[in-house]
Design an enzyme around this catalytic site. Structure first.
Site, mmCIF file in Angstrom:
data_model
loop_
_atom_site.group_PDB
_atom_site.id
_atom_site.type_symbol
_atom_site.label_atom_id
_atom_site.label_comp_id
_atom_site.label_asym_id
_atom_site.label_seq_id
_atom_site.Cartn_x
_atom_site.Cartn_y
_atom_site.Cartn_z
ATOM 1 N N VAL A 1 15.049 3.534 4.463
ATOM 2 C CA VAL A 1 14.181 3.429 3.496
ATOM 3 C C VAL A 1 12.855 2.708 2.955
ATOM 4 O O VAL A 1 11.817 2.617 1.970
ATOM 5 C CB VAL A 1 15.232 3.652 2.699
ATOM 6 N N GLU B 1 6.502 5.287 1.859
ATOM 7 C CA GLU B 1 6.135 6.357 1.241
ATOM 8 C C GLU B 1 5.943 6.334 0.045
ATOM 9 O O GLU B 1 5.285 7.697 -1.022
ATOM 10 C CB GLU B 1 7.439 7.707 1.263
ATOM 11 N N ASP C 1 -31.072 8.843 -14.381
ATOM 12 C CA ASP C 1 -32.495 8.622 -15.373
ATOM 13 C C ASP C 1 -33.037 7.907 -15.986
ATOM 14 O O ASP C 1 -32.513 6.835 -16.535
ATOM 15 C CB ASP C 1 -31.965 10.040 -16.193
ATOM 16 N N ASN D 1 7.257 -5.405 4.985
ATOM 17 C CA ASN D 1 7.809 -4.555 5.608
ATOM 18 C C ASN D 1 7.916 -4.438 7.174
ATOM 19 O O ASN D 1 8.802 -4.766 8.133
ATOM 20 C CB ASN D 1 7.484 -3.061 5.417
ATOM 21 N N THR E 1 12.699 -7.007 -5.120
ATOM 22 C CA THR E 1 11.921 -7.578 -5.219
ATOM 23 C C THR E 1 10.345 -7.083 -5.033
ATOM 24 O O THR E 1 9.752 -8.017 -5.605
ATOM 25 C CB THR E 1 12.730 -8.788 -4.276
ATOM 26 N N ASP E 2 9.995 -6.707 -3.848
ATOM 27 C CA ASP E 2 8.918 -6.322 -3.714
ATOM 28 C C ASP E 2 8.095 -5.516 -4.926
ATOM 29 O O ASP E 2 6.968 -5.777 -5.164
ATOM 30 C CB ASP E 2 9.530 -5.340 -1.832
#
Ligand code: ATP
Length: 899
Positions: free
Chosen positions: A292, A297, A339, A700, A731-732
């Site tokens: 997890v 994700e 333009d 990670n 924390t992250d």
């Protein structure tokens, strides 16, 4: 008061019947009071949509991930067979994480909603006999509206007047050709496509103009009825989000395999007699927590948040982004096609030269006020003109035509002229024809035709010079004085000063008055009345913005319908024409093959006298070189080019609804410099996305590798499930979000664009992630190794784990400071320059200390008090990844400085 279904088969009714049934007036409209009352009865003119996210739905969606479900299940199992506190804590951490995710996504959704509101369409409505602009959602049945080429039709309406009108009904009927519209009633049983006297909500006017009475609004309109409840179009994921989704899935496989190995190895290395359900539950919980924590994700969701934040900053700089993906694409734009009028210039047109045809072509002075020949030209320029004076006497309409009215206002009594010479017929102006013509009844019953348009277009058909001596047209043929080339030269010399040049001509009508005006008959054999030169000053900020593009590696190209010389003069004023640059005219463009055109693009900065369809070719030619193109457009014919461009940019002030619908971004101030500002913000957003990806993935990799290595070399687990979850989800999480607020790097607009095919992981990002992740894992393993003694596991394991837990948390909190800039070191940026990040780090550190030293936290998080030596070790090792990255940056700076 009229009832809920105000009128049956309005297409078959005459205008009087419509007025009666809808209790309105097709000349003066409703009264404001009546409109207010009707709005209460009929509701707002919008389609009721379904599918908007409720707060609860959004909150629950935070748990929709099956891995989170698995985590909770694993937590419950481990609570049953062992420690209940773990289960409670896991649920709390998951909830905390969901709250953070919810708050951010909620904010992002609100930001996106607010953007939609900014781009809301408006429409010209007559109420109480006065015409003004109102929001399309406030229309009610009975309202008298005025739409013209480029406008979206805001409700179903019965036409009162139609002038050369055509409507694109494709969204409703699928018919791809524009349909002609008339005011005459049609049979009551006509099918939808045959209801020529109606215009329908959701379609758009492509030609001419219409006055119409609203018959149905909101869901009662045809489009509302067909679709019933229209689902809100939820935009799909942006290309970057798709790429990250794909990456998450790939990483998930790797992480799951690693976790599977950790789970299996964790059990297998224990002696068989110690195998029991508690061991299995503990290892399951560890493996699932790690999965997890390590599967990113949440990345696509954080990308949404950062894109939405970027879009808010863009709004503050006057750029309204209609699709979130545009924020992302803007950062990679390397060609801006703009333009001229209003974007590079101020759109403050002023007539500066009036040159009557009677004056000798060689004379250089323009004639002055009071001169009858000047009055004649201005009379024609006023009548052959769609701008109008508002009640305060200010001209409203296109800038060119308003300038003519403003100049004419000094010369003539405009309202009287309108009364004396009503317009009976017209051929409207289009950017393709570059001219317009109107027919006016003369006292003897004949018609006078006035033609006004781009000088060379009109001069082509001029065969004589003359004056207009109101009220009848008198032609003074002076063959010997008339040399067409003198007038072409005259027009060219005005254009060379950067002026827009219009030629005004007239003739007695030759086509039968009962028929429509014919371009062939009524715009030939013209008598030239004179030339008018119009000046439009360049925007003061344009030159600096173009300069900025140059240093940012972005090619700027001016595309204009104006004459090549006018365009060239303006291009020079804004610093667009370098020594090698060339001007290509629409005519030259038409003769080039696609390959030839693409080959010339590198040196072209100006396309002049182009027709709208040329814009599409120009975009495609740039795209054939793999360029990422932003293209501006305002007219109805610009829609295909706007759609084709990577970033279609519409004008908020002068643009048509159709061009806005086709675009990704709207400029609230029509200003070229705003496009450049948006590109800059786009680059900042992209940088920030790269930063938090680098940060999260490094963390990670560090964790997965740490646990994996520990299991492989047969050490006990250096981190426990709740500790893993805490580090990743709390924390992250906050520092990663705070990275989204990082401001621009100093080189943001001095480096080259990143290129269409560049990957978000390019330029060494994946290597940095792998290397720094490995460094973190190895360093933490060393800390564990130094503090853990296999001979006295009970005495040393809790402190060793706590030291690793602290070291890993802090190394991520420190490392984020190095990720803030790829160029500058922390002391150059300042610790508090991103104060959100600074607070996230301070808060994270304080919480970490509490987890180690407060007894109840110790129990919950299985931590032990660290002595000063252990703490010092954890903190100093934690600083190493940060220090390495800073040292690399510093060395790079030094080598750059000595180069
Ligand atoms: P830019 O690129 O500078 O915004 P544009 O592409 O919008 O200009 P158009 O409005 O298509 O240019 O005008 C093209 C030419 O048609 C102008 O140079 C001018 O000579 C002529 N023109 C413009 N407006 C009118 C008008 N209302 N009536 C007659 N002729 C016009």
């Amino acid at each position: 008061m009229i009832d809920d279904h105000p009128v049956d088969t309005p297409w078959s009714k005459t205008s009087d019947e419509i007025n009666r049934t809808l209790q309105t007036n097709s000349a003066t409209g409703l009264t404001s009071e009546d409109a207010r009352k009707r709005l209460r009865v009929f509701g707002r003119n919008q389609l009721t949509t379904t599918g908007q996210h409720s707060a609860l739905h959004l909150f629950l969606s935070q748990f929709a991930d099956w891995m989170v479900g698995l985590l909770i299940v694993a937590g419950i199992i481990s609570g049953i067979v062992g420690d209940l506190s773990d289960t409670v804590l896991i649920v709390l951490i998951v909830l905390g994480n969901a709250v953070i995710g919810f708050a951010q996504e909620w904010k992002a959704e609100r930001a996106i909603e607010a953007l939609k509101g900014l781009a809301e369409p408006h429409v010209q409505v007559t109420r109480d006999g006065k015409t003004s602009t109102v929001a399309a959602v406030d229309l009610v049945p009975g309202d008298l509206i005025h739409v013209r080429a480029g406008d979206a039709v805001p409700a179903d309406c019965r036409i009162v007047t139609a002038v050369e009108a055509e409507v694109d009904e494709a969204p409703l009927t699928g018919e791809s050709l524009a349909v002609e519209k008339k005011s005459d009633p049609v049979a009551a049983d006509s099918a939808l496509p045959d209801r020529q006297s109606m215009i329908f909500s959701g379609t758009s006017v492509t030609r001419g103009r219409l006055d119409a009475i609203v018959t149905c609004t909101g869901n009662s309109s045809e489009v509302g009825r067909i679709a019933g409840m229209i689902a809100a179009a939820t935009p799909g994921p942006t290309p970057l989000q798709q790429r990250l989704n794909q990456l998450s899935r790939q990483l998930a496989v790797i992480v799951l395999v690693a976790c599977g190995i950790i789970f299996a190895a964790g059990i297998l290395r224990e002696p068989f007699e110690r195998w029991n359900s508690k061991l299995a539950a503990d290892m399951l919980l560890t493996a699932v927590s790690l999965a997890v924590a390590a599967i990113p994700e949440g990345l696509p969701a954080i990308v949404t948040v950062v894109l939405a934040l970027g879009s808010q900053r863009m709004v503050a700089r006057n750029a309204i982004v209609r699709r979130l993906s545009a924020v992302e694409t803007l950062g990679s734009v390397n060609v801006i096609c703009s333009d001229k009028t209003g974007t590079l210039t101020q759109n403050l047109m002023t007539v500066v030269d009036i040159i009557p045809a009677e004056s000798l072509p060689s004379s250089s002075d323009s004639s002055t006020s009071g001169d009858p020949s000047v009055t004649g030209i201005m009379t024609a320029a006023t009548l052959c003109n769609d701008a109008r004076l508002d009640p305060d006497g200010r001209p409203t309409g296109s800038a060119t035509e308003s300038a003519l009215l403003a100049a004419a206002d000094h010369e003539i009594d405009i309202p009287r002229l309108y009364r004396n010479r009503p317009r009976v017929q017209e051929i409207p102006f289009t950017s393709v024809r570059k001219r317009m013509s109107t027919a006016h009844a003369a006292d003897d019953g004949s018609h006078i035709v006035f033609v006004k348009g781009a000088a060379e277009q009109v001069l082509e058909s001029v065969t004589s010079l003359g004056t207009l001596d109101s009220p009848t047209l008198q032609l003074t043929q002076s063959g010997e004085l008339f040399r067409l080339s003198d007038w072409t030269d005259r027009a060219a010399s005005l254009a060379a000063d950067g002026k827009r040049v219009l030629a005004i001509a007239a003739r007695q009508r030759s086509s039968p008055t009962s028929e429509s005006l014919s371009a062939e008959q009524d715009e030939s054999d013209l008598t030239l009345l004179g030339l008018i030169g119009i000046q439009d000053p360049v925007r003061p900020e344009a030159a600096a913005a173009i300069q900025k593009c140059q240093s940012a590696g972005i090619q700027t190209v001016m595309i204009t319908g104006d004459h090549a010389q006018t365009a060239q003069a303006i291009a020079q004023q804004v610093g667009l024409l370098s020594n090698h640059a060339t001007v290509i005219s629409g005519q030259q463009l038409a003769s080039l093959s696609d390959q030839q055109l693409t080959a010339q693009l590198a040196t072209v900065n100006v396309f002049a006298r182009v027709a709208p369809e040329h814009k599409l070719r120009i975009v495609q030619a740039f795209q054939a070189r793999d360029d990422v193109v932003a293209m501006t457009g305002d007219g109805v014919n610009d829609a295909p080019a706007l759609k084709q461009a990577d970033i279609g940019v519409a004008m908020g002030i002068t643009g048509t609804d159709v061009s806005r619908e086709a675009s990704e971004m709207i400029l609230a101030d029509d200003n070229f410099a705003t496009i450049v500002a948006a590109v800059e913000e786009g680059r900042v957003v992209y940088d920030n996305i790269r930063k938090f990806i680098a940060y999260l993935l490094t963390s990670n990799v560090g964790e997965v590798l740490l646990l994996f290595l520990a299991v492989v070399i047969n050490l006990p687990l250096p981190l426990l499930p709740v500790q893993i979850l805490w580090i990743n989800l709390v924390t992250d999480g906050l520092p990663a979000l705070a990275l989204g607020f990082e401001t621009a790097e100093r080189d943001v607009m001095t480096r080259r664009p990143r290129g269409r095919r560049s990957s978000i992981f390019g330029e060494g990002l994946s290597a940095t992630v792998m290397i720094m992740g490995t460094v973190m894992a190895v360093l933490n393993l060393i800390v564990f190794f130094l503090l853990y003694d296999a001979r006295t596991p009970d005495a040393t394991l809790p402190a060793a784990r706590t030291a690793v837990f602290t070291c890993l948390s802090l190394s991520q909190l420190f490392y984020v400071l190095a990720v803030r800039s790829h160029e500058h070191c922390l002391w150059q940026l300042g610790f508090f320059s991103n104060y959100r990040l600074a607070w996230a780090i301070v808060l994270g550190s304080i919480l970490q200390v509490l987890l180690i030293y407060v007894p109840v936290c110790q129990r919950w998080f299985h931590t032990a008090e660290l002595d000063i030596r252990q703490l010092a070790m954890a903190v100093s090792v934690a600083a190493i990844p940060f220090l390495i990255t800073e040292a690399i940056k510093y060395t790079r700076q030094q080598t750059k400085a000595t180069d």
